[in-house]
Write a protein that holds these residues in place. Structure first.
Motif, mmCIF file in Angstrom:
data_model
loop_
_atom_site.group_PDB
_atom_site.id
_atom_site.type_symbol
_atom_site.label_atom_id
_atom_site.label_comp_id
_atom_site.label_asym_id
_atom_site.label_seq_id
_atom_site.Cartn_x
_atom_site.Cartn_y
_atom_site.Cartn_z
ATOM 1 N N LEU A 160 0.823 -1.207 0.000
ATOM 2 C CA LEU A 160 0.000 0.000 0.000
ATOM 3 C C LEU A 160 0.859 1.260 0.000
ATOM 4 C CD1 LEU A 160 -2.899 1.159 0.145
ATOM 5 C CD2 LEU A 160 -2.639 1.141 2.632
ATOM 6 N N THR A 161 1.937 1.259 0.765
ATOM 7 C CA THR A 161 2.813 2.438 0.780
ATOM 8 C C THR A 161 3.469 2.646 -0.580
ATOM 9 O OG1 THR A 161 4.702 1.161 1.603
ATOM 10 C CG2 THR A 161 3.298 2.247 3.248
ATOM 11 N N LEU A 162 3.866 1.548 -1.227
ATOM 12 C CA LEU A 162 4.466 1.680 -2.561
ATOM 13 C C LEU A 162 3.436 2.153 -3.584
ATOM 14 C CD1 LEU A 162 6.708 -1.503 -2.585
ATOM 15 C CD2 LEU A 162 7.440 0.873 -2.310
ATOM 16 N N PHE A 163 2.201 1.679 -3.449
ATOM 17 C CA PHE A 163 1.135 2.123 -4.350
ATOM 18 C C PHE A 163 0.845 3.612 -4.179
ATOM 19 C CE2 PHE A 163 -3.425 2.801 -5.204
ATOM 20 C CZ PHE A 163 -3.450 2.465 -6.550
ATOM 21 N N VAL A 164 0.773 4.064 -2.931
ATOM 22 C CA VAL A 164 0.532 5.493 -2.665
ATOM 23 C C VAL A 164 1.696 6.327 -3.202
ATOM 24 C CG1 VAL A 164 0.324 7.209 -0.809
ATOM 25 C CG2 VAL A 164 -1.011 5.109 -0.721
ATOM 26 N N ALA A 165 2.918 5.825 -3.067
ATOM 27 C CA ALA A 165 4.078 6.542 -3.600
ATOM 28 C C ALA A 165 4.012 6.627 -5.126
ATOM 29 C CB ALA A 165 5.362 5.861 -3.159
ATOM 30 N N LEU A 176 8.479 7.841 -4.706
ATOM 31 C CA LEU A 176 8.788 6.415 -4.823
ATOM 32 C C LEU A 176 10.199 6.124 -4.339
ATOM 33 C CD1 LEU A 176 7.706 3.686 -5.661
ATOM 34 C CD2 LEU A 176 8.530 4.137 -7.973
ATOM 35 N N LEU A 177 11.128 6.985 -4.669
ATOM 36 C CA LEU A 177 12.496 6.817 -4.188
ATOM 37 C C LEU A 177 12.553 6.897 -2.667
ATOM 38 C CD1 LEU A 177 15.637 6.765 -4.615
ATOM 39 C CD2 LEU A 177 15.485 9.249 -4.616
ATOM 40 N N LEU A 178 11.860 7.851 -2.087
ATOM 41 C CA LEU A 178 11.873 8.012 -0.632
ATOM 42 C C LEU A 178 11.282 6.797 0.076
ATOM 43 C CD1 LEU A 178 10.803 11.756 -0.364
ATOM 44 C CD2 LEU A 178 13.056 10.813 0.110
ATOM 45 N N VAL A 179 10.160 6.303 -0.427
ATOM 46 C CA VAL A 179 9.518 5.150 0.211
ATOM 47 C C VAL A 179 10.364 3.895 0.016
ATOM 48 C CG1 VAL A 179 7.475 3.659 0.140
ATOM 49 C CG2 VAL A 179 7.215 6.135 0.096
ATOM 50 N N LEU A 180 10.889 3.694 -1.184
ATOM 51 C CA LEU A 180 11.761 2.537 -1.413
ATOM 52 C C LEU A 180 13.020 2.614 -0.562
ATOM 53 C CD1 LEU A 180 11.530 1.963 -5.254
ATOM 54 C CD2 LEU A 180 10.926 0.324 -3.487
ATOM 55 N N ALA A 181 13.569 3.809 -0.416
ATOM 56 C CA ALA A 181 14.771 3.973 0.414
ATOM 57 C C ALA A 181 14.472 3.622 1.859
ATOM 58 C CB ALA A 181 15.295 5.403 0.304
ATOM 59 N N TYR A 182 13.324 4.066 2.361
ATOM 60 C CA TYR A 182 12.983 3.727 3.740
ATOM 61 C C TYR A 182 12.861 2.217 3.915
ATOM 62 C CZ TYR A 182 10.665 2.952 8.080
ATOM 63 O OH TYR A 182 10.377 2.466 9.320
#
Length: 157
Positions: free
Chosen positions: A9-14, A34-40
């Motif tokens: 869900l977080t990746l989808f929202v990103a 997307l970069l920020l969420v993937l990095a986290y």
């Protein structure tokens, strides 16, 4: 299964945030969600979010944006690879030191994306895109604490 849903869900929202239309004058300051969420997730859970996840998200982003197929996929995969390789060191850094690393990696994403587009279309580099790295630097502490709270609330491991 429940953890994968919340993580996805977080990746989808990103992804949705990455393609959301904004006024042209704000486009240069758009953070790379997307970069920020993937990095986290690559730092917090490198066993769940890895290079394959980044490649898949990057390909979806390429299709949604109409970019050169594989440009975002390659750039995000390289970033997640670097983060996964050094996640134990990066976890020990302060949030602001992590923000510097994320800003440098976002510059690398912009340069790799430009390079791939240059090879396909022979375009000129737009320095305005680098403002996004500064915005990513400023957003990282807020996003880090928000995502950590989200991860702990939903017990994502």
């Amino acid at each position: 299964m429940k953890m994968r849903f919340w993580l996805g869900l977080t990746l989808f929202v990103a992804l949705i945030s990455a393609i959301m239309p904004v006024p042209e004058w704000i486009e240069a300051f758009r953070p790379d969600w997307l970069l920020l969420v993937l990095a986290y997730w690559a730092i917090a859970l490198p066993n769940r979010v890895n290079v394959g996840s980044a490649w898949t998200c990057g390909l979806v982003l390429d299709v949604l944006q109409g970019a050169v197929l594989g440009a975002n996929a390659l750039a995000l995969s390289v970033v997640v690879y670097v983060l996964a390789l050094h996640f134990q060191k990066i976890r020990n850094f302060s949030v602001w030191q992590q923000a510097i690393i994320v800003a440098l990696l976002s510059i690398m994403v912009k340069v790799l994306g430009y390079w791939m587009s240059y090879l396909a279309y022979d375009i000129q580099f737009d320095e305005q895109q680098l403002w996004g790295a500064l915005i990513n630097f400023l957003l990282w502490p807020w996003l880090f604490y928000l995502m950590r709270r989200y991860r702990r609330h939903f017990k994502i491991r």
